[in-house]
Design a protein around this motif. Sequence first.
Motif, mmCIF file in Angstrom:
data_model
loop_
_atom_site.group_PDB
_atom_site.id
_atom_site.type_symbol
_atom_site.label_atom_id
_atom_site.label_comp_id
_atom_site.label_asym_id
_atom_site.label_seq_id
_atom_site.Cartn_x
_atom_site.Cartn_y
_atom_site.Cartn_z
ATOM 1 N N ALA A 169 16.657 0.725 6.065
ATOM 2 C CA ALA A 169 16.900 -0.618 6.592
ATOM 3 C C ALA A 169 18.308 -1.095 6.240
ATOM 4 C CB ALA A 169 15.857 -1.593 6.055
ATOM 5 N N VAL A 170 18.758 -0.835 5.018
ATOM 6 C CA VAL A 170 20.107 -1.231 4.606
ATOM 7 C C VAL A 170 21.148 -0.498 5.451
ATOM 8 C CG1 VAL A 170 21.776 -1.077 2.714
ATOM 9 C CG2 VAL A 170 19.473 -1.911 2.275
ATOM 10 N N VAL B 270 21.172 -2.003 9.015
ATOM 11 C CA VAL B 270 21.834 -3.312 9.067
ATOM 12 C C VAL B 270 23.341 -3.143 8.950
ATOM 13 C CG1 VAL B 270 22.149 -5.479 7.801
ATOM 14 C CG2 VAL B 270 19.852 -4.626 8.261
ATOM 15 N N HIS B 271 23.785 -2.261 8.088
ATOM 16 C CA HIS B 271 25.216 -2.018 7.921
ATOM 17 C C HIS B 271 25.819 -1.450 9.206
ATOM 18 C CE1 HIS B 271 28.898 -0.045 6.402
ATOM 19 N NE2 HIS B 271 28.920 -1.090 5.594
ATOM 20 N N LEU B 272 25.132 -0.493 9.832
ATOM 21 C CA LEU B 272 25.609 0.092 11.076
ATOM 22 C C LEU B 272 25.661 -0.960 12.188
ATOM 23 C CD1 LEU B 272 26.478 2.595 12.677
ATOM 24 C CD2 LEU B 272 24.059 3.029 13.113
ATOM 25 N N ALA B 273 24.637 -1.781 12.283
ATOM 26 C CA ALA B 273 24.610 -2.830 13.299
ATOM 27 C C ALA B 273 25.749 -3.828 13.076
ATOM 28 C CB ALA B 273 23.259 -3.543 13.278
ATOM 29 N N ALA B 274 26.016 -4.179 11.820
ATOM 30 C CA ALA B 274 27.111 -5.100 11.520
ATOM 31 C C ALA B 274 28.456 -4.489 11.893
ATOM 32 C CB ALA B 274 27.086 -5.480 10.044
ATOM 33 N N GLN B 275 28.617 -3.193 11.689
ATOM 34 C CA GLN B 275 29.858 -2.526 12.088
ATOM 35 C C GLN B 275 30.003 -2.509 13.606
ATOM 36 O OE1 GLN B 275 29.868 1.359 10.266
ATOM 37 N NE2 GLN B 275 31.135 0.654 8.579
ATOM 38 N N ALA C 133 0.819 -1.209 0.000
ATOM 39 C CA ALA C 133 0.000 0.000 0.000
ATOM 40 C C ALA C 133 0.857 1.266 0.000
ATOM 41 C CB ALA C 133 -0.924 0.000 1.216
ATOM 42 N N LEU C 134 2.140 1.140 0.328
ATOM 43 C CA LEU C 134 3.015 2.312 0.356
ATOM 44 C C LEU C 134 3.328 2.793 -1.048
ATOM 45 C CD1 LEU C 134 5.705 1.405 3.036
ATOM 46 C CD2 LEU C 134 3.911 3.116 3.227
ATOM 47 N N ASP C 135 3.539 4.073 -1.167
ATOM 48 C CA ASP C 135 4.001 4.683 -2.399
ATOM 49 C C ASP C 135 5.426 4.193 -2.671
ATOM 50 O OD1 ASP C 135 3.976 6.542 -4.563
ATOM 51 O OD2 ASP C 135 5.178 7.892 -3.337
ATOM 52 N N ARG C 136 5.837 4.141 -3.931
ATOM 53 C CA ARG C 136 7.171 3.651 -4.270
ATOM 54 C C ARG C 136 8.278 4.476 -3.624
ATOM 55 N NH1 ARG C 136 7.266 0.036 -8.834
ATOM 56 N NH2 ARG C 136 5.197 -0.071 -9.749
ATOM 57 N N GLY C 137 8.070 5.763 -3.483
ATOM 58 C CA GLY C 137 9.068 6.605 -2.835
ATOM 59 C C GLY C 137 9.267 6.234 -1.372
ATOM 60 N N TRP C 138 8.168 5.965 -0.676
ATOM 61 C CA TRP C 138 8.265 5.551 0.726
ATOM 62 C C TRP C 138 8.894 4.173 0.835
ATOM 63 C CZ3 TRP C 138 8.202 8.982 4.288
ATOM 64 C CH2 TRP C 138 7.433 10.135 4.157
ATOM 65 N N GLN C 139 8.588 3.287 -0.134
ATOM 66 C CA GLN C 139 9.224 1.964 -0.134
ATOM 67 C C GLN C 139 10.729 2.101 -0.281
ATOM 68 O OE1 GLN C 139 7.379 -0.292 -3.252
ATOM 69 N NE2 GLN C 139 5.663 -0.923 -1.985
ATOM 70 N N ALA C 140 11.169 2.967 -1.192
ATOM 71 C CA ALA C 140 12.601 3.168 -1.411
ATOM 72 C C ALA C 140 13.262 3.748 -0.166
ATOM 73 C CB ALA C 140 12.822 4.083 -2.610
ATOM 74 N N LEU C 141 12.603 4.706 0.473
ATOM 75 C CA LEU C 141 13.148 5.292 1.688
ATOM 76 C C LEU C 141 13.262 4.249 2.797
ATOM 77 C CD1 LEU C 141 14.074 7.767 3.302
ATOM 78 C CD2 LEU C 141 11.675 8.161 3.873
ATOM 79 N N ALA C 142 12.219 3.468 3.003
ATOM 80 C CA ALA C 142 12.238 2.447 4.050
ATOM 81 C C ALA C 142 13.319 1.402 3.783
ATOM 82 C CB ALA C 142 10.863 1.780 4.153
ATOM 83 N N LEU C 143 13.449 0.972 2.541
ATOM 84 C CA LEU C 143 14.463 -0.015 2.198
ATOM 85 C C LEU C 143 15.864 0.551 2.401
ATOM 86 C CD1 LEU C 143 15.062 -2.833 1.130
ATOM 87 C CD2 LEU C 143 14.925 -1.912 -1.182
ATOM 88 N N GLY C 144 16.078 1.789 1.989
ATOM 89 C CA GLY C 144 17.383 2.418 2.173
ATOM 90 C C GLY C 144 17.754 2.563 3.638
#
Length: 64
Positions: free
Chosen positions: A45-46, A49-54, A32-43
Amino acid sequence: MAPDTPDEQRGGVDDASVSGDAASPLVDRWTALDRGWQALALGLAVVAVHLAAQLVGLLPAAPR
């Protein structure tokens, strides 16, 4: 001109083909999210995850 229906807002994808009848509430919210919000949420999240791994020590920190 702005799209009129939710299907047009998602680029013509209908709910039946994306989520099906047995979809979870999380899948329904995501589609139901707009593609822009999907891209923001995915970014975000990445990056998280990268910060947590560091922090855990799985990835080296950036060189100085």
